[in-house]
Scaffold this motif. Structure first.
Motif, PDB file in Angstrom:
ATOM      1  N   TYR A  86       0.830  -1.201   0.000  1.00  0.00           N
ATOM      2  CA  TYR A  86       0.000   0.000   0.000  1.00  0.00           C
ATOM      3  C   TYR A  86       0.864   1.251   0.000  1.00  0.00           C
ATOM      4  O   TYR A  86       0.583   2.205  -0.717  1.00  0.00           O
ATOM      5  CB  TYR A  86      -0.935  -0.014   1.215  1.00  0.00           C
ATOM      6  CG  TYR A  86      -2.007   1.043   1.160  1.00  0.00           C
ATOM      7  CD1 TYR A  86      -3.105   0.889   0.331  1.00  0.00           C
ATOM      8  CD2 TYR A  86      -1.919   2.189   1.933  1.00  0.00           C
ATOM      9  CE1 TYR A  86      -4.093   1.846   0.269  1.00  0.00           C
ATOM     10  CE2 TYR A  86      -2.899   3.153   1.885  1.00  0.00           C
ATOM     11  CZ  TYR A  86      -3.996   2.982   1.048  1.00  0.00           C
ATOM     12  OH  TYR A  86      -4.959   3.943   0.998  1.00  0.00           O
ATOM     13  N   ARG A  87       1.933   1.242   0.795  1.00  0.00           N
ATOM     14  CA  ARG A  87       2.860   2.380   0.793  1.00  0.00           C
ATOM     15  C   ARG A  87       3.504   2.549  -0.577  1.00  0.00           C
ATOM     16  O   ARG A  87       3.657   3.665  -1.070  1.00  0.00           O
ATOM     17  CB  ARG A  87       3.951   2.175   1.833  1.00  0.00           C
ATOM     18  CG  ARG A  87       3.513   2.437   3.229  1.00  0.00           C
ATOM     19  CD  ARG A  87       4.683   2.321   4.171  1.00  0.00           C
ATOM     20  NE  ARG A  87       4.232   2.344   5.541  1.00  0.00           N
ATOM     21  CZ  ARG A  87       4.880   1.782   6.535  1.00  0.00           C
ATOM     22  NH1 ARG A  87       6.018   1.165   6.323  1.00  0.00           N
ATOM     23  NH2 ARG A  87       4.401   1.842   7.749  1.00  0.00           N
ATOM     24  N   LEU A 113       1.121   4.088  -3.013  1.00  0.00           N
ATOM     25  CA  LEU A 113       0.985   5.529  -2.824  1.00  0.00           C
ATOM     26  C   LEU A 113       2.138   6.288  -3.460  1.00  0.00           C
ATOM     27  O   LEU A 113       1.990   7.428  -3.882  1.00  0.00           O
ATOM     28  CB  LEU A 113       0.901   5.876  -1.336  1.00  0.00           C
ATOM     29  CG  LEU A 113      -0.372   5.434  -0.626  1.00  0.00           C
ATOM     30  CD1 LEU A 113      -0.289   5.782   0.845  1.00  0.00           C
ATOM     31  CD2 LEU A 113      -1.597   6.057  -1.256  1.00  0.00           C
TER      32      LEU A 113
END
Length: 176
Positions: free
Chosen positions: A69-70, A73
């Motif tokens: 998820y990081r 982003l």
């Protein structure tokens, strides 16, 4: 299999709800149930506790999802490309090798968003814009920025240094 999945359902929901802002919850929960099935296939009662194995695998999966998820982003996407088989005979397990792919357009968008934020914080004031631009480069401190402002716009270096300090406080408040 359903009874085993139901036993760990509360743990899965607790992990998902505690980390909802750092993961894609739907994907994480689906992968958790797949990971439980994998644990059932590879579990050996002579080696250890089944519940501990499942918890360890779910925590590891949570960390993978947080990392993905990081990366997403930042414009990096992880895609399973190659299926590997590990083990022998009945103990074979499918694993996917993951490769990170960087989305150049997302990186450009991130730079554009940063420039838009800088422009919004400056509010059309050239002195504020000069301060924000100085902050984006390494090696500049408030004293150097203040002397640069004094040379460019005139005035006392000390008054510009105080202005930079007040502007920094205002920026922190605006970005918080």
């Amino acid at each position: 299999m359903w009874a085993i999945k139901a036993r760990f359902q509360a743990l899965i929901y607790r992990l998902s709800e505690a980390n909802w802002y750092r993961i894609n919850a739907e994907s994480f929960e689906g992968n958790c149930y797949s990971r439980i099935e994998q644990c059932v296939r590879e579990y050996d009662p002579n080696i250890g506790d089944f519940a501990a194995l499942v918890k360890r695998k779910l925590i590891r999966l949570l960390h993978q999802h947080i990392k993905r998820y990081r990366a997403k982003l930042r414009g990096v996407s992880v895609v399973p490309l190659i299926q590997k088989r590990r083990g022998r005979g009945e103990d074979e397990v499918d694993e996917a090798e993951e490769i990170e792919i960087i989305d150049d357009l997302a990186v450009v968008d991130d730079e554009m968003i940063t420039k838009e934020r800088i422009t919004a914080l400056a509010g059309g004031d050239p002195r504020r814009l000069a301060i924000l631009n100085a902050w984006t480069y390494d090696g500049f401190n408030d004293s150097q920025t203040a002397s640069l402002l004094a040379q460019r716009y005139g005035g006392n270096t000390e008054s510009h240094r105080k202005y930079v300090a007040r502007f920094r406080t205002a920026c922190r408040a605006a970005l918080a």
